[in-house]
Design an enzyme around this catalytic site. Structure first.
Site, PDB file in Angstrom:
ATOM      1  CG  ASP A  13      -1.781  -1.274   1.250  1.00 11.34           C
ATOM      2  OD1 ASP A  13      -2.184  -1.742   0.174  1.00 11.34           O
ATOM      3  OD2 ASP A  13      -1.990  -1.801   2.357  1.00 11.34           O
ATOM      4  CE  LYS A  16       2.394  -2.608  -4.358  1.00 14.36           C
ATOM      5  NZ  LYS A  16       2.116  -2.233  -2.955  1.00 14.36           N
ATOM      6  CG  ASN A  38      -2.836 -11.000  -2.583  1.00 12.69           C
ATOM      7  OD1 ASN A  38      -2.854 -10.790  -3.795  1.00 12.69           O
ATOM      8  ND2 ASN A  38      -1.801 -11.526  -1.981  1.00 12.69           N
ATOM      9  N   GLY A  40      -4.557  -4.400  -3.629  1.00 10.81           N
ATOM     10  CA  GLY A  40      -5.550  -3.345  -3.774  1.00 10.81           C
ATOM     11  C   GLY A  40      -4.824  -2.074  -4.145  1.00 10.81           C
ATOM     12  CG  HIS A  41      -2.569  -1.910  -7.034  1.00 11.60           C
ATOM     13  ND1 HIS A  41      -1.591  -1.965  -6.075  1.00 11.60           N
ATOM     14  CD2 HIS A  41      -2.450  -3.050  -7.753  1.00 11.60           C
ATOM     15  CE1 HIS A  41      -0.903  -3.091  -6.220  1.00 11.60           C
ATOM     16  NE2 HIS A  41      -1.413  -3.768  -7.229  1.00 11.60           N
ATOM     17  CD  GLN A 223       0.497  -9.163  -2.807  1.00  6.48           C
ATOM     18  OE1 GLN A 223       1.097  -9.788  -3.676  1.00  6.48           O
ATOM     19  NE2 GLN A 223      -0.742  -8.756  -2.979  1.00  6.48           N
ATOM     20  CB  THR A 298      -7.293  -0.800  -1.555  1.00  2.00           C
ATOM     21  OG1 THR A 298      -6.430   0.265  -1.149  1.00  2.00           O
ATOM     22  CG2 THR A 298      -7.986  -0.403  -2.833  1.00  2.00           C
ATOM     23  N   GLY A 301     -10.694  -3.360   3.624  1.00  2.00           N
ATOM     24  CA  GLY A 301     -11.234  -2.253   4.421  1.00  2.00           C
ATOM     25  C   GLY A 301     -10.672  -2.212   5.835  1.00  2.00           C
ATOM     26  N   GLY A 412       5.485  11.917  -3.804  1.00  2.00           N
ATOM     27  CA  GLY A 412       4.029  12.073  -3.849  1.00  2.00           C
ATOM     28  C   GLY A 412       3.587  13.114  -2.836  1.00  2.00           C
TER      29      GLY A 412
HETATM   30  P1  GDP Z   1      -0.730   0.157  -3.563  1.00  2.00           P
HETATM   31  O1  GDP Z   1      -1.328  -1.084  -3.035  1.00  2.00           O
HETATM   32  O2  GDP Z   1       0.741   0.249  -3.340  1.00  2.00           O
HETATM   33  O3  GDP Z   1      -1.102   0.432  -5.001  1.00  2.00           O
HETATM   34  O4  GDP Z   1      -1.343   1.359  -2.688  1.00  2.00           O
HETATM   35  P2  GDP Z   1      -2.878   1.573  -2.246  1.00  2.00           P
HETATM   36  O5  GDP Z   1      -3.623   2.115  -3.394  1.00  2.00           O
HETATM   37  O6  GDP Z   1      -3.399   0.354  -1.559  1.00  2.00           O
HETATM   38  O7  GDP Z   1      -2.706   2.643  -1.094  1.00  2.00           O
HETATM   39  C1  GDP Z   1      -2.123   3.882  -1.321  1.00  2.00           C
HETATM   40  C2  GDP Z   1      -3.140   4.993  -0.991  1.00  2.00           C
HETATM   41  O8  GDP Z   1      -2.479   6.219  -0.921  1.00  2.00           O
HETATM   42  C3  GDP Z   1      -4.221   5.164  -2.058  1.00  2.00           C
HETATM   43  O9  GDP Z   1      -5.408   5.546  -1.415  1.00  2.00           O
HETATM   44  C4  GDP Z   1      -3.680   6.296  -2.917  1.00  2.00           C
HETATM   45  O10 GDP Z   1      -4.698   7.041  -3.570  1.00  2.00           O
HETATM   46  C5  GDP Z   1      -2.985   7.130  -1.893  1.00  2.00           C
HETATM   47  N1  GDP Z   1      -1.803   7.878  -2.344  1.00  2.00           N
HETATM   48  C6  GDP Z   1      -0.834   7.492  -3.221  1.00  2.00           C
HETATM   49  N2  GDP Z   1       0.154   8.422  -3.265  1.00  2.00           N
HETATM   50  C7  GDP Z   1      -0.209   9.405  -2.401  1.00  2.00           C
HETATM   51  C8  GDP Z   1       0.412  10.617  -1.973  1.00  2.00           C
HETATM   52  O11 GDP Z   1       1.509  10.992  -2.381  1.00  2.00           O
HETATM   53  N3  GDP Z   1      -0.261  11.356  -1.027  1.00  2.00           N
HETATM   54  C9  GDP Z   1      -1.461  10.967  -0.505  1.00  2.00           C
HETATM   55  N4  GDP Z   1      -2.049  11.748   0.397  1.00  2.00           N
HETATM   56  N5  GDP Z   1      -2.069   9.835  -0.896  1.00  2.00           N
HETATM   57  C10 GDP Z   1      -1.441   9.051  -1.804  1.00  2.00           C
HETATM   58  P1  IMO Z   2      -0.950  -4.317  -2.153  1.00  2.00           P
HETATM   59  O1  IMO Z   2      -0.555  -4.865  -3.494  1.00  2.00           O
HETATM   60  C1  IMO Z   2      -0.927  -4.883   2.178  1.00  2.00           C
HETATM   61  C2  IMO Z   2      -0.990  -9.029   3.628  1.00  2.00           C
HETATM   62  C3  IMO Z   2      -2.237  -9.492   4.360  1.00  2.00           C
HETATM   63  C4  IMO Z   2      -1.623 -10.519   5.304  1.00  2.00           C
HETATM   64  C5  IMO Z   2      -0.535 -11.168   4.441  1.00  2.00           C
HETATM   65  C6  IMO Z   2      -0.942 -12.480   3.791  1.00  2.00           C
HETATM   66  O2  IMO Z   2      -2.218  -3.564  -2.134  1.00  2.00           O
HETATM   67  O3  IMO Z   2       0.188  -3.584  -1.522  1.00  2.00           O
HETATM   68  P2  IMO Z   2      -2.533 -13.077   1.749  1.00  2.00           P
HETATM   69  O4  IMO Z   2      -4.001 -12.871   1.551  1.00  2.00           O
HETATM   70  O5  IMO Z   2      -1.680 -12.443   0.706  1.00  2.00           O
HETATM   71  O6  IMO Z   2      -2.178 -14.525   1.980  1.00  2.00           O
HETATM   72  O7  IMO Z   2      -2.200 -12.341   3.151  1.00  2.00           O
HETATM   73  O8  IMO Z   2      -0.214 -10.205   3.444  1.00  2.00           O
HETATM   74  N1  IMO Z   2      -1.236  -8.459   2.283  1.00  2.00           N
HETATM   75  C7  IMO Z   2      -1.169  -7.158   2.004  1.00  2.00           C
HETATM   76  N2  IMO Z   2      -0.951  -6.079   2.796  1.00  2.00           N
HETATM   77  N3  IMO Z   2      -1.074  -4.698   0.858  1.00  2.00           N
HETATM   78  C8  IMO Z   2      -1.256  -5.758   0.038  1.00  2.00           C
HETATM   79  O9  IMO Z   2      -1.253  -5.669  -1.297  1.00  2.00           O
HETATM   80  C9  IMO Z   2      -1.359  -7.057   0.605  1.00  2.00           C
HETATM   81  N4  IMO Z   2      -1.571  -8.301   0.108  1.00  2.00           N
HETATM   82  C10 IMO Z   2      -1.475  -9.143   1.140  1.00  2.00           C
HETATM   83  O10 IMO Z   2      -2.844  -8.436   5.065  1.00  2.00           O
HETATM   84  O11 IMO Z   2      -0.990  -9.889   6.379  1.00  2.00           O
HETATM   85 MG    MG Z   3      -2.836  -1.687  -1.720  1.00  2.00          MG
END
Ligand code: GDP
Ligand code: IMO
Ligand code: MG
Length: 428
Positions: A13, A16, A38, A40-41, A223, A298, A301, A412
């Site tokens: 998270d 990416k 698993n 969530g982007h 991840q 994402t 929740g 960012g």
């Molecule tokens: P990912 O799994 O690495 O793709 O990241 P996620 O989308 O799960 O979580 C990143 C969260 O941070 C999302 O809600 C993005 O919209 C938000 N985000 C990304 N870059 C920035 C930033 O520079 N500032 C802020 N405030 N939010 C950001």
């Molecule tokens: P993104 O791509 C954050 C965590 C789960 C759990 C462990 C194993 O959005 O960064 P799984 O269902 O993969 O066997 O769970 O990994 N986990 C993540 N945590 N961001 C993710 O993906 C994750 N994908 C899995 O919370 O601790």
């Molecule tokens: Mg994510």
């Protein structure tokens, strides 16, 4: 500069999805190489917000061919739900290609994920419950079902029989669940075959040919480094290789084809699920980061655990992944903190560790050694050049860069597509 890998440096998270989207218009292919739904982007484009799970974030950019590589585990039901959701919003998904060698997640993997977690009790991992671990376990145990198996009903039936043989004993005798019938699974899968046929191909060859033509390919990791099954905080990890090495095995492209390794890293740290987290905060600063950073998962929740930036983890990621460029995200979230602590090393039972300790027990006991840096109060979301940032924000970034093992090439300053400060071209 045809091939770049983009991965998460912490526990996921990091942003990416946004970073991939940012590069979108310069890319020909975006390849997901590990994990499944698993992930969530979140990608924010103007007023539109997209949450991608199984599909590579590049699918949102017209002209990009999104690819699901052999290293991914695919839940076909989720795949079509996600594709239909995007189509309904006007996104062209027709270019998607899926590796014939990618493994499938079925109903029995989802069930086993949930029941095994329940049986682990206090030792549970806190998985996303999407069947990821059991699907990879079947792959390694050589009882997995691959995309290509769907196109031969006899083979499919034999393989499902083989996979269910042992699992039904487990489900019924150990976990007290009902047995799953072969027909049920085969029928579920066959319902998707016609729609899958045009998408499933030899993606390793497709990507090899694209690179031969000098087209630009981005390998997008799900991840992150600390969740990698080999290099993360095992057993509190996911079941795939989320580090840059996973891009090689998970796509069929050779290591000498990769030109850049981009690691996305937050200006602080978060983690979802169980496992060690040295800089975790349990006080009002933890709540501050959760609220200002909207740190809720994402995919599930769940509230994310939050803590300060951990430089040994950044250095570890730089080393394990061969990071050439960091994208530092969410700097804006730190606005308003008078002095910002950063972990520069750990104290493990009285001994100083400058690097992430190899022993799991040591890492569990690691207490951060903090240095504090002066903060800023100005809104930085409008900054586009490094010089637009307040002096203290600039020095915070420079301090992180000096201790993190690679240069910071983008920063960012908000969730929006344009809310970014670029210092070096990530693909140049
Ligand atoms: P990912 O799994 O690495 O793709 O990241 P996620 O989308 O799960 O979580 C990143 C969260 O941070 C999302 O809600 C993005 O919209 C938000 N985000 C990304 N870059 C920035 C930033 O520079 N500032 C802020 N405030 N939010 C950001
Ligand atoms: P993104 O791509 C954050 C965590 C789960 C759990 C462990 C194993 O959005 O960064 P799984 O269902 O993969 O066997 O769970 O990994 N986990 C993540 N945590 N961001 C993710 O993906 C994750 N994908 C899995 O919370 O601790
Ligand atoms: Mg994510």
């Amino acid at each position: 500069m045809p091939a770049a890998v983009l991965i998460g440096a912490q526990w996921g998270d990091e942003g990416k999805g946004k970073a991939t989207d940012l590069l979108g218009s310069r890319l020909d292919y975006v390849v997901k190489f590990n994990g499944g739904n698993n992930a969530g982007h979140t990608v924010v484009i103007g007023d539109e917000k997209y949450a991608l799970h199984l599909l590579p974030s590049g699918i949102l950019t017209p002209g990009v061919t999104p690819v699901i590589g052999n290293g991914v585990v695919v839940d076909v039901e989720v795949l079509f739900e996600e594709l239909e959701g995007l189509e309904a919003r006007g996104v062209d998904v027709s270019k998607l290609r899926i590796s014939a060698n990618a493994h499938l997640i079925t109903q029995y993997h989802r069930t086993l994920d949930k029941v095994t977690e329940r049986f682990l009790g206090k030792r549970q991992i806190g998985t996303t419950g999407r069947g990821i671990g059991p699907a990879y376990a079947d792959k390694i145990n050589r009882v997995g079902i691959r995309m290509q198996d769907l196109f031969d009903e006899n083979i499919l039936r034999q393989k499902v029989e083989g996979a269910l043989d042992q699992k039904n004993h487990l489900l019924v005798k150990i976990y007290n669940r009902r047995a799953i019938s072969v027909d049920e699974i085969v029928d579920e899968m066959l319902a998707y075959v016609d729609r899958l046929r045009p998408m499933v191909t030899d993606t390793a060859l497709l990507l090899h040919q694209a690179l031969e033509r000098n087209e630009t390919v981005l390998f997008e990791g799900g991840q992150a480094t600390m969740l990698d099954v080999d290099h993360g905080t095992y057993p509190f990890v996911t079941s795939s290789n989320a580090t840059s090495g996973g891009a090689i095995t998970g796509s069929g492209i050779a290591p000498n084809k990769i030109d850049r390794v981009i690691a996305v890293i937050k200006a602080y740290t978060t983690r979802v699920g169980a496992g060690p987290f040295p800089t975790e905060l349990f006080d009002e600063w933890g709540d501050f980061l959760t609220e200002q950073g909207h740190e809720f998962g994402t995919t599930t929740g769940r509230k994310r655990r939050t803590g300060w930036y951990d430089a040994p983890i950044a250095r570890y990621s730089a080393r394990i992944n061969g990071v050439t460029d960091f994208v530092l995200t969410k700097l804006d979230v730190l606005t308003g903190i008078e002095r910002i602590p950063v972990a520069v090393a750990y104290d493990v039972d009285g001994q100083r560790f400058d690097e992430v300790p190899v022993s799991q027990s040591d890492f569990h006991h690691a207490k951060p050694i903090y240095e504090e840096f002066p903060g800023w109060t100005e809104d930085i979301s409008g900054a586009r050049e490094f010089s637009d940032l307040p002096a203290n924000a600039q020095s915070y970034v420079r301090e992180l860069e000096a201790m993190s093992g690679s240069r910071i090439s983008a920063i960012g300053v908000g969730p929006g597509r344009d809310e970014i400060v670029t210092l070096h071209d990530l693909l140049g």
